[in-house]
Every structure is written in C-alpha cells, then in structure tokens.
Enzyme design. Structure first.
Site, mmCIF file in Angstrom:
data_model
loop_
_atom_site.group_PDB
_atom_site.id
_atom_site.type_symbol
_atom_site.label_atom_id
_atom_site.label_comp_id
_atom_site.label_asym_id
_atom_site.label_seq_id
_atom_site.Cartn_x
_atom_site.Cartn_y
_atom_site.Cartn_z
ATOM 1 N N LYS A 11 0.474 8.387 4.628
ATOM 2 C CA LYS A 11 -0.144 7.847 3.454
ATOM 3 C C LYS A 11 -1.637 8.601 3.122
ATOM 4 O O LYS A 11 -2.036 9.344 3.855
ATOM 5 C CB LYS A 11 -0.447 6.570 3.769
ATOM 6 C CG LYS A 11 -1.188 5.658 2.640
ATOM 7 C CD LYS A 11 -1.265 4.092 3.340
ATOM 8 C CE LYS A 11 -2.245 3.349 2.201
ATOM 9 N NZ LYS A 11 -2.386 1.798 2.833
ATOM 10 N N SER A 21 -0.130 -0.518 -1.981
ATOM 11 C CA SER A 21 -0.926 0.169 -0.891
ATOM 12 C C SER A 21 0.003 1.206 0.007
ATOM 13 O O SER A 21 0.204 2.198 -0.742
ATOM 14 C CB SER A 21 -1.535 -0.854 0.408
ATOM 15 O OG SER A 21 -2.403 -0.189 1.030
ATOM 16 N N SER A 68 0.158 -4.219 4.716
ATOM 17 C CA SER A 68 0.363 -2.903 3.879
ATOM 18 C C SER A 68 1.234 -1.897 4.228
ATOM 19 O O SER A 68 1.866 -1.054 3.669
ATOM 20 C CB SER A 68 -0.919 -2.238 3.345
ATOM 21 O OG SER A 68 -1.830 -3.053 2.702
#
Length: 471
Positions: free
Chosen positions: A82, A158, A182
């Site tokens: 991420k 997210s 998330s």
C-alpha cells in the site's frame, strides 16, 4: 508469449513450480506486468508500477533459485505494498496529489522484510483516503479504485488498491494497513483474504500514521496459505517501532494443518440486526461449515461496538499531536488567541484520556469473554460493496452509510488490538463477494489461520475469479 494464467495462481501453487524451475520468476513477473498494463488504467489499483526494478529482481531470483538458494517461500514472488509504506527513492504518496513527488530516504520495515525474504516489489497500491468527486482540483492522485467484480462499485477505500490488485491477479499478495478495518473491509468486498494481526505483531516503522494506538500492517492474498506466508515474512519485533512486541514468530504455514476440533467459537447473532439479509445468510452458512469441522459454537455478547467510535477520537488527538511535533505552531501574539489555543490543547488531552479509559474497559471485557471462547465468528462487513456514487462527499448520508456501516464489525478489533481475518464465504445475488470474520486472542494468529484454512478447504469460494473483462 507469457502464459497469462500464471498470474492467477496462488503463492502456494507457485512455490513448487519455482523451486523445480518449471516456471521462471521472470515469466511470473512479466505475466503480472502484462495484466497491470492492461487493467490498471480501469481499476486504478496501482499508483506506481516498478516494472524495470521488478524484472531485475526476477532475474536475480532466477539465478539464486537455480543454485538452490531459496530465502523463503516468497522468493521470486511478485507482491505490492500500500502506498503508505515508505520505499527508499520511490515515491510514497498516500494517494494524495500533493505528495506525488515525495521520495522517502529509507524503506519501511515491512518493505525491508519483504526484500530480505526475496519477494519482488511490483509496485505501490492506491490509497482511497479522499472521497472522489471527479473534479480536476481533487486532492486524489488518481481516481478511485474500482472493484474487479463490478467496476461501478468501490473496492473498499483505504487499502482497496491492495485488495483489487490481488483479486484481479495483478500480483500475488499485498501489504495493507488497518486502522478500523482497512485490510478486512476491502478483502471482504473484493473476495480475497485479509488479516489484521495483533497490535505489535508487525512493525509500523515508516508507514504513514493514522493513529499510533490502533494502526496495524498486515497481508492480503488469494488464499489463507498465502496470507500465512506473507505474515511469516513481515512479523516480528522491530527496535525502530516501540509498539512492537518481542515474541517469537510462529511457523504460520507449517501450522495450517493442525487440528481445529474442539475449539470454542463465540457467535453474537443478536448484533447482526440490520445487516443485509444475504450477508446474514452466507455468514450463517459459514458458521455451519465451521461447526461441521468440529468447532463448538456458543452464543456470546459483542460489547463495545458503539464504543469503538472512540478510536476515531483518540486517533484524531494523536495525529494532531504528531502534526504539531513536525510543524509546531508559532505562539500567537494575541493573548486571547494564545489562551484559546491552550484550552484546545487541554481539551484534546481530555478527549484522549477519556477515550483511552473507555478503550481499557472494552479490552477488559473481551479478556473476560475470551476466557470462555477461543474465537469469535461474525460478518466482516454487513453489506456488499456500495456503488462508487455512494461515496461522493464526506458530508452526505451516503458516505455515512459507506464509512460507518462497513466498519461496524471491524473497528472493534483495532480498539482492543486482537487479531482478525476475513475469508470469502460466498456471493450475494448481485454477484458481489461476502466475507466472514474470525477473531482470536492476542498473538494467536496461528489459530485464526488454521481455522480459516480448514474452512477454505471445505469450500470453494476462494477459487473464484472476477468475470470478464478482467479474466
């Protein structure tokens, strides 16, 4: 031509092929890159693609594996992180336009550990932090991540970029972050597996913070085995992160085949009122499967669901304090303004103290509950993936539905710091995935993974892939 089916394998399926050299890491990386090139413009799953570095790492992995020098199960496996995880010399944007050129001076610990394990970093995944209104002045770096099962629907905000990339077979696993769900919410909405470990199990060093007390990093993948392999690579104490705990890291993959019969699972159906009826039905069927595997089901309470909102208040106070440390405010020349600033800081501390008091009370309640059970089984998200048009503004009723309802059953486990995993448990009549969530005691991830793995073996939901145009 590269065999596109390679990209749809799981890590567990790919490992023996790489070890016997039936498949080359270079071919695997190229298969993923081909899919990224074809699909990412539509999905908006990746903010940054590292094609040349990934191919270079793949050639290095190929040479190492040819010599029998395997670092771990992840050696030669393409993964993503991420875009809140710092990467040295590679932009880290948090999904924000104003950070489009920010390149950190060092790697986050999770990235360091993935590299040490021999995993190949394919890219950084989109962070749907900001609502999408389609305007040219939007603070977003790129458009919203779209759900591979229905491009008109959200991937879960997210860590949605990580979930979508795994579901669409752009990579074999991803590391997300979870402050209130998330990791697990996008996993459920995109039909993949997502694990939020125990607080302190995985380092958050050089990961953009939301709240120091509730942030977690964890894996998303297409199978429980794959999540176990990823967790084994990134877990462990980190001297650079004071919140990590110095405890041995289990052989999570090796423990997957251990027995589950006799484990006690709590079910709080009374808290399911108001859920989508199809979600309730599918999670109920998942509980029946778990019962058939030998788990003992017990009715239990689910206290603290409403108190979990205090995590937002505590997190806001923490992030505000961190911001002031980075950029201290000048003392106002106006005495009245200085007085008001002092009052606001005192109020923030009061909110923080009261919030943490409630957090401790909820944690004590669950410590008592888990004296009588080993696991909690409940829905991950009470609804299927909303349409993207339902998250247009942070002030609309639609956004309230999107933000608060999906986090109803996930935020609690950030509040108490317990591990929780989401596993696909079926598909609603509209074709959208549904997840069942299994939570356990702190630092007992091996039990969660074992139960989730056994459930996965007894069903075939994890074997499904999004239909065209993504196949």
């Amino acid at each position: 031509m590269i065999d596109q089916d390679l990209a749809t394998y799981t890590i567990g399926e790919l490992v023996p092929l790489l070890r016997t050299r039936e498949v080359s890491p270079v071919h695997v990386v190229q298969a993923c890159l081909d899919r990224v090139e074809r699909l990412n413009g539509t999905l908006c799953a990746y903010t940054t693609v590292l094609a040349e570095p990934a191919l270079h790492q793949a050639r290095e992995a190929e040479r190492a594996l040819a010599k029998g020098e395997s670092r771990s199960l992840l050696h030669g496996i393409p993964v993503s992180v991420k875009d809140v995880c710092a990467t040295r010399g590679i932009r880290t944007t948090w999904g924000a336009r104003f950070l489009a050129t920010y390149c950190p001076p060092g790697d986050s610990t999770v990235v360091v550990k993935l590299r040490e394990a021999g995993a190949i970093l394919l890219g950084k995944t989109n962070v749907d932090t900001y609502p999408y209104d389609g305007s040219p002045g939007s603070p977003r770096l790129i458009g919203p991540t779209r759900n591979p099962w229905d491009l008109a629907r959200t991937a879960g905000r997210s860590s949605g970029g990580s979930a979508a990339s795994v579901a669409a077979s752009l990579d074999f696993g991803s590391i997300g972050s979870d402050n209130g769900g998330s990791i697990r919410i996008p996993a459920a909405l995109c039909g993949v597996v997502g694990l939020k470990p125990t607080f302190g199990r995985v380092s958050k060093y050089r990961v953009f913070p939301y709240s120091d007390s509730f942030d977690h990093c964890g894996p998303l993948a297409r199978s429980v085995y794959d999540c176990a392999a990823l967790l084994g690579a990134i877990a462990g104490h980190d001297p650079k992160d004071a919140t990590t705990v110095d405890r041995p890291v289990h052989d999570y993959v090796g423990g997957l085949e251990q027995p589950v019969r006799g484990l006690r699972a709590g079910v709080a159906r009374v808290a399911w009122e108001g859920n989508d009826p199809e979600v309730t039905r599918l999670v109920g069927e998942a509980i029946e499967v778990l019962s058939s595997l030998g788990l003992t089901m017990r009715d239990t309470d689910l206290p603290g669901l409403d108190h979990a909102l205090w995590a937002d208040a505590v997190g806001a106070a923490e992030i505000n304090a961190m911001a002031e440390e980075l950029a201290p405010r000048p003392t106002p020349a106006n005495p009245y303004a200085a007085y008001m600033l002092e009052r606001s800081q005192a109020f923030r501390q009061r909110v923080f103290d009261e919030g943490m008091g409630i957090v401790q009370a909820v944690r004590q309640a669950y410590a008592e509950i888990f004296r009588h059970i080993d696991l909690l089984v409940l829905p991950t998200v009470p609804i299927t993936a909303p349409l993207l048009t339902e998250e247009t503004s942070p002030w609309t009723r639609a956004d309230e539905v999107f933000v608060e309802m999906p986090a109803r059953y996930t935020r609690l486990f950030n509040l108490i710091g317990y591990p929780a995993i989401s596993v696909p448990c079926g598909y609603a009549s509209d074709g959208m995935p549904v997840g069942v969530q299994i939570a356990g005691r702190p630092f007992e991830e091996e039990i969660l993974l074992r139960v989730a793995h056994r459930y996965e073996q007894a069903t075939d939901w994890h074997l499904r892939h999004p239909s065209p145009p993504l196949k």
